[in-house]
Design a protein around this motif. Structure first.
Motif, PDB file in Angstrom:
ATOM      1  N   TYR A 156       9.222  11.761  -7.629  1.00  0.00           N
ATOM      2  CA  TYR A 156      10.697  11.309  -7.183  1.00  0.00           C
ATOM      3  C   TYR A 156      10.153  10.317  -5.933  1.00  0.00           C
ATOM      4  O   TYR A 156      11.115   9.478  -5.840  1.00  0.00           O
ATOM      5  CB  TYR A 156      11.104  12.601  -6.729  1.00  0.00           C
ATOM      6  N   PHE A 157       9.266  10.577  -5.221  1.00  0.00           N
ATOM      7  CA  PHE A 157       8.784   9.677  -3.984  1.00  0.00           C
ATOM      8  C   PHE A 157       8.476   8.340  -4.703  1.00  0.00           C
ATOM      9  O   PHE A 157       9.139   7.268  -4.076  1.00  0.00           O
ATOM     10  CB  PHE A 157       7.574  10.210  -3.278  1.00  0.00           C
ATOM     11  N   GLU A 158       7.835   8.099  -5.616  1.00  0.00           N
ATOM     12  CA  GLU A 158       7.582   6.880  -6.107  1.00  0.00           C
ATOM     13  C   GLU A 158       8.896   6.136  -6.748  1.00  0.00           C
ATOM     14  O   GLU A 158       8.956   4.980  -7.007  1.00  0.00           O
ATOM     15  CB  GLU A 158       6.496   6.920  -7.114  1.00  0.00           C
ATOM     16  N   VAL A 164       0.865  -1.405  -0.122  1.00  0.00           N
ATOM     17  CA  VAL A 164       0.048  -0.026  -0.014  1.00  0.00           C
ATOM     18  C   VAL A 164       0.786   1.266   0.108  1.00  0.00           C
ATOM     19  O   VAL A 164       1.684   1.569   0.936  1.00  0.00           O
ATOM     20  CB  VAL A 164      -0.714   0.124   1.076  1.00  0.00           C
ATOM     21  N   ILE A 165       0.695   2.130  -1.039  1.00  0.00           N
ATOM     22  CA  ILE A 165       1.634   3.443  -1.098  1.00  0.00           C
ATOM     23  C   ILE A 165       0.701   4.349  -0.512  1.00  0.00           C
ATOM     24  O   ILE A 165      -0.433   4.607  -1.269  1.00  0.00           O
ATOM     25  CB  ILE A 165       2.168   3.520  -2.645  1.00  0.00           C
ATOM     26  N   ARG A 176      -2.022   2.066  -4.774  1.00  0.00           N
ATOM     27  CA  ARG A 176      -1.808   3.451  -4.253  1.00  0.00           C
ATOM     28  C   ARG A 176      -2.856   4.117  -3.731  1.00  0.00           C
ATOM     29  O   ARG A 176      -3.852   4.573  -4.552  1.00  0.00           O
ATOM     30  CB  ARG A 176      -1.222   4.338  -5.739  1.00  0.00           C
ATOM     31  N   VAL A 177      -2.897   4.621  -2.581  1.00  0.00           N
ATOM     32  CA  VAL A 177      -4.018   5.138  -1.881  1.00  0.00           C
ATOM     33  C   VAL A 177      -4.077   6.795  -1.983  1.00  0.00           C
ATOM     34  O   VAL A 177      -5.083   7.237  -2.216  1.00  0.00           O
ATOM     35  CB  VAL A 177      -4.240   4.679  -0.593  1.00  0.00           C
ATOM     36  N   THR A 178      -2.865   7.502  -1.586  1.00  0.00           N
ATOM     37  CA  THR A 178      -2.831   8.587  -1.841  1.00  0.00           C
ATOM     38  C   THR A 178      -1.347   8.940  -2.487  1.00  0.00           C
ATOM     39  O   THR A 178      -0.483   8.202  -2.426  1.00  0.00           O
ATOM     40  CB  THR A 178      -2.382   9.267  -0.445  1.00  0.00           C
TER      41      THR A 178
END
Length: 446
Positions: free
Chosen positions: A107-109, A15-16, A130-132
């Protein structure tokens, strides 16, 4: 330990949720609440941004085993500061903030894939969710990478993109939302097409669904993103004297900013407030507080300004009321509406965007959208009806509480998402419709 459901082993899900924080509100609380609830229906490993790490540790999760915090601050922090500067602060310029996030989020991903890409390719996760961010325009580079790895990718719930209603250009300017006029540019963002090729897309509103190209809608499932945690709410058995001959007790809960329409609410309620037939509690703070106090000064104690309050204090005040008056003209989700319904309040909302999809004719009142004068007139008529028909208000309030209990708890939300997991993984063949239960229960469309 995740329990088994529908006769199959609980899937392993990465879960991202870049924003997931149990101690904050709005999007971070949605991200945290859904991620936590999903632990009851799946084997979840949460990936979030480093800023949420300490709060998640305080909530009892174990780093490494239950969650991983990704440090993207090298880019996220300066861009956040840039967004705050460009938007003008004080919660203004939401669209500007989202535009800046389209630079920092990929960049986070990228860092998430660097950390988990090998495990995803090796099949250690049954799917990636991907939730948020909730933003429907935020590309997700991992969607294409998961597809190449043969691992299903689930997006959402996504919500947003509500156009400013006509007749409120002044409020749009005050909110520094000029960039919202250029939303069409988001359709050209790199990676958008690959993101929308996700195996399933959870859409939190009808507006969001309408913005998704038709060729992708066979994978779109309607599921509002907000829900409530029953443990956070205490319930009173009834509303006692507030429904038995006393004045109508109404409250507003939220930021005191132009788009929330509190000035329209005071103008609409003025005849009832002056006659002693209504009392209004305004809970919240914001740049409009001095202006609103000045506007209500001649009404004396009929309007009470409580300022910012902790969650429990908000409940204590709201539970003494019978109506939530929430005239926001541009609301994506409307979580506060669900919270008020959970407390047994009857909502009065503007029939536009998020709140209007949560409130049915059986559970509250939706005032038609129009220009400022038309909304004020509609609010006045709705509040007058509430004051004249306390039994009707009580019936709607009871139905509102039942609707939340039956559809909008985080436990229900997790079970609804689990149905989508099973569909994406081929465990079930029928495309799920998580909100269909409302028709079976005779509650009508949302």
């Amino acid at each position: 330990m995740a329990r088994e459901m529908t006769g199959t082993a609980a899937p392993k899900v990465l879960v991202i949720a870049e924003a997931a924080n149990p101690e904050w509100v709005s999007v971070p609380l949605v991200g945290w609440s859904l991620a936590r609830a999903l632990r009851d229906v799946a084997q979840v490993h949460l990936v979030t941004q480093i800023r949420n790490r300490e709060a998640i540790l305080r909530a009892g999760l174990v780093e490494g085993r239950d969650f991983t915090a990704i440090d993207s601050e090298a880019l996220a922090r300066p861009l956040w500061k840039l967004g705050a500067f460009l938007s003008g602060g004080e919660g203004r310029g939401w669209t500007i903030q989202q535009a800046v996030n389209t630079i920092s989020y990929p960049y986070f991903e990228h860092l998430v894939w660097r950390r988990f890409g090998r495990a995803i390719r090796a099949g250690e996760f049954d799917l990636v969710h991907r939730v948020t961010p909730l933003s429907p325009v935020q590309p997700s580079p991992m969607a294409a990478k998961c597809r190449r790895a043969g691992v299903p990718f689930l997006l959402g719930p996504i919500n947003g993109g509500v156009p400013w209603p006509k007749g409120f250009e002044a409020e749009m300017k005050q909110e520094n939302e000029w960039l919202s006029r250029l939303r069409w540019v988001s359709r050209m963002l790199p990676g958008r097409r690959n993101t929308l090729r996700a195996n399933a897309i959870l859409a939190g509103s009808r507006q969001t669904i309408s913005d998704i190209p038709a060729r992708h809608r066979d994978r779109v499932i309607y599921l509002p993103e907000n829900a409530i945690d029953p443990a956070r709410f205490w319930r009173r058995a009834d509303h006692g004297p507030t429904l038995a001959g006393g004045p109508l007790r109404a409250c507003f809960i939220g930021r005191l900013v132009p788009l929330k329409g509190v000035d329209m609410l005071i103008a609409a309620a003025e005849p009832l407030l002056e006659s002693g037939r209504m009392q209004l509690d305004i809970i919240g703070d914001g740049p409009m507080l001095p202006e609103l106090k000045a506007r209500a000064r001649h009404l004396g104690g009929a309007v009470r300004f409580h300022g910012w309050k902790k969650h429990q204090e908000v409940q204590d005040i709201a539970a003494e009321c019978t109506v939530l008056a929430f005239p926001s003209i541009r609301e994506f989700g409307g979580g506060v509406v669900l919270e008020a319904m959970a407390l047994g309040l009857c909502p009065v909302v503007v029939d536009y965007a998020g709140p209007a999809e949560l409130v049915t004719p059986e559970t509250g009142y939706a005032v038609p959208i129009g220009d400022r004068a038309e909304v004020v007139a509609g609010l006045r008529a709705a509040l007058q009806r509430c004051a004249d028909n306390p039994d009707e208000v009580a019936q709607k309030a009871s139905a509102a509480r039942a609707r939340v209990d039956g559809l909008f708890t985080w436990a229900h939300k997790a079970a609804q998402v689990r149905e989508v997991y099973d569909w994406v993984m081929g465990v079930r063949t029928v495309r799920p419709d998580p909100m269909a239960v409302r028709v079976a229960a005779g509650r009508g469309e949302p």
